[in-house]
Design an enzyme around this catalytic site. Structure first.
Site, PDB file in Angstrom:
ATOM      1  N   ASP A 108       0.813  -1.343   0.134  1.00  0.00           N
ATOM      2  CA  ASP A 108       0.149   0.034  -0.084  1.00  0.00           C
ATOM      3  C   ASP A 108       0.907   1.319   0.002  1.00  0.00           C
ATOM      4  O   ASP A 108       2.076   1.290   0.320  1.00  0.00           O
ATOM      5  CB  ASP A 108      -0.955   0.080   1.369  1.00  0.00           C
ATOM      6  CG  ASP A 108      -1.650  -1.009   1.493  1.00  0.00           C
ATOM      7  OD1 ASP A 108      -2.141  -1.681   0.495  1.00  0.00           O
ATOM      8  OD2 ASP A 108      -2.033  -1.584   2.726  1.00  0.00           O
ATOM      9  N   TYR A 132       5.542 -10.098   6.713  1.00  0.00           N
ATOM     10  CA  TYR A 132       5.252  -8.784   7.063  1.00  0.00           C
ATOM     11  C   TYR A 132       5.309  -8.379   8.491  1.00  0.00           C
ATOM     12  O   TYR A 132       5.020  -9.162   9.279  1.00  0.00           O
ATOM     13  CB  TYR A 132       3.877  -8.307   6.653  1.00  0.00           C
ATOM     14  CG  TYR A 132       3.581  -8.050   5.241  1.00  0.00           C
ATOM     15  CD1 TYR A 132       3.809  -6.830   4.796  1.00  0.00           C
ATOM     16  CD2 TYR A 132       3.007  -9.203   4.268  1.00  0.00           C
ATOM     17  CE1 TYR A 132       3.774  -6.474   3.401  1.00  0.00           C
ATOM     18  CE2 TYR A 132       2.698  -8.823   3.094  1.00  0.00           C
ATOM     19  CZ  TYR A 132       3.031  -7.565   2.651  1.00  0.00           C
ATOM     20  OH  TYR A 132       2.845  -7.263   1.274  1.00  0.00           O
TER      21      TYR A 132
END
Length: 244
Positions: A52, A110
């Protein structure tokens, strides 16, 4: 010639990984521009994931197919010289023609970093969420266990028009707190749009005492985005590694 490489970037000033028509400030766009400048070819980069806007990477994997053969070391050096200072490629290597960074990925790691102390971390402010309050880590850990496994994560994504299925497998979620820095590590076979940030926001609400541990199960039952927590800020999130 198919070249695979690792991409590292500070995503602060970019509109995410994916190339866009409305802006030139994307990681994929900058990479394609740099490689075209070096090779003279119009190229299309394949990335393992689409981070993102504002999200960072230490270990994004990408590949590019070139018509002409190039010296790998020279290619990496020249591309890095053509890239902005907040994007770099490393560990470049020739791979079989059928290698695809996205489709070949088996799992991704992540990491989300939260500053829980009252003092701001000036020098790492771009890479952590300056939350500034203590959280109930035990409660968060119990809630995270409910997120592990294979589930339909449609309640944990901001994308209402998913073209593919929303079932994913989260292999593990771990937490470690050291010197007022809380590190959340998410390993899974893949993640939906904003999924890690929404999961993080949900866990933080549990840690704040604003949400029950059992409410996590309800999100999987209803599949409704509004039943999950808020979307945590992008600056705390980094794609650490892609496994093949």
């Amino acid at each position: 010639m198919n070249i695979r490489f690792i991409v590292q970037y500070d995503g602060t000033r970019y509109e995410g990984w994916q190339r866009q028509v409305r802006t030139k400030e994307t990681i994929q766009g900058k990479l394609e521009q740099a490689i075209a400048q070096v090779t003279g070819e119009t190229v299309q980069i394949q990335g393992a994931g689409r981070t993102d806007a504002g999200v960072h990477s230490r270990g994004q994997t990408a590949n590019v197919r070139l018509k002409k053969k190039v010296d790998i070391l020279q290619f990496e050096d020249r591309v890095n010289r053509a890239l902005p200072s907040d994007i770099a490629i490393l560990d470049s290597r020739k791979v079989p023609d059928n290698f695809h960074s996205r489709f070949g990925a088996r799992s991704k790691l992540y990491v989300y970093r939260i500053r829980t102390g009252s003092h701001k971390d000036v020098f790492h402010r771009r890479f952590i969420w300056q939350y500034g309050e203590k959280l109930d880590i035990k409660a968060m850990t119990k809630a995270a266990m409910l997120m592990e496994g294979t589930h339909d994560f449609r309640g944990f994504t901001s994308n209402k028009k998913m073209k593919t299925g929303t079932e994913r497998t989260v292999y593990s979620i771990t937490m470690e707190e050291s010197d007022d820095l809380l590190t959340l590590s998410f390993t899974g076979d893949g993640f939906l749009t904003n999924m890690v940030r929404i999961m993080t926001g949900t866990l933080v609400e549990v840690g704040e005492g604003k949400r029950s541990i059992q409410s996590v199960e309800n999100v999987f039952i209803t599949g409704i985005r509004a039943d999950a927590g808020f979307t945590a800020p992008p600056e705390g999130l980094t794609l650490e590694k892609v496994m093949y």
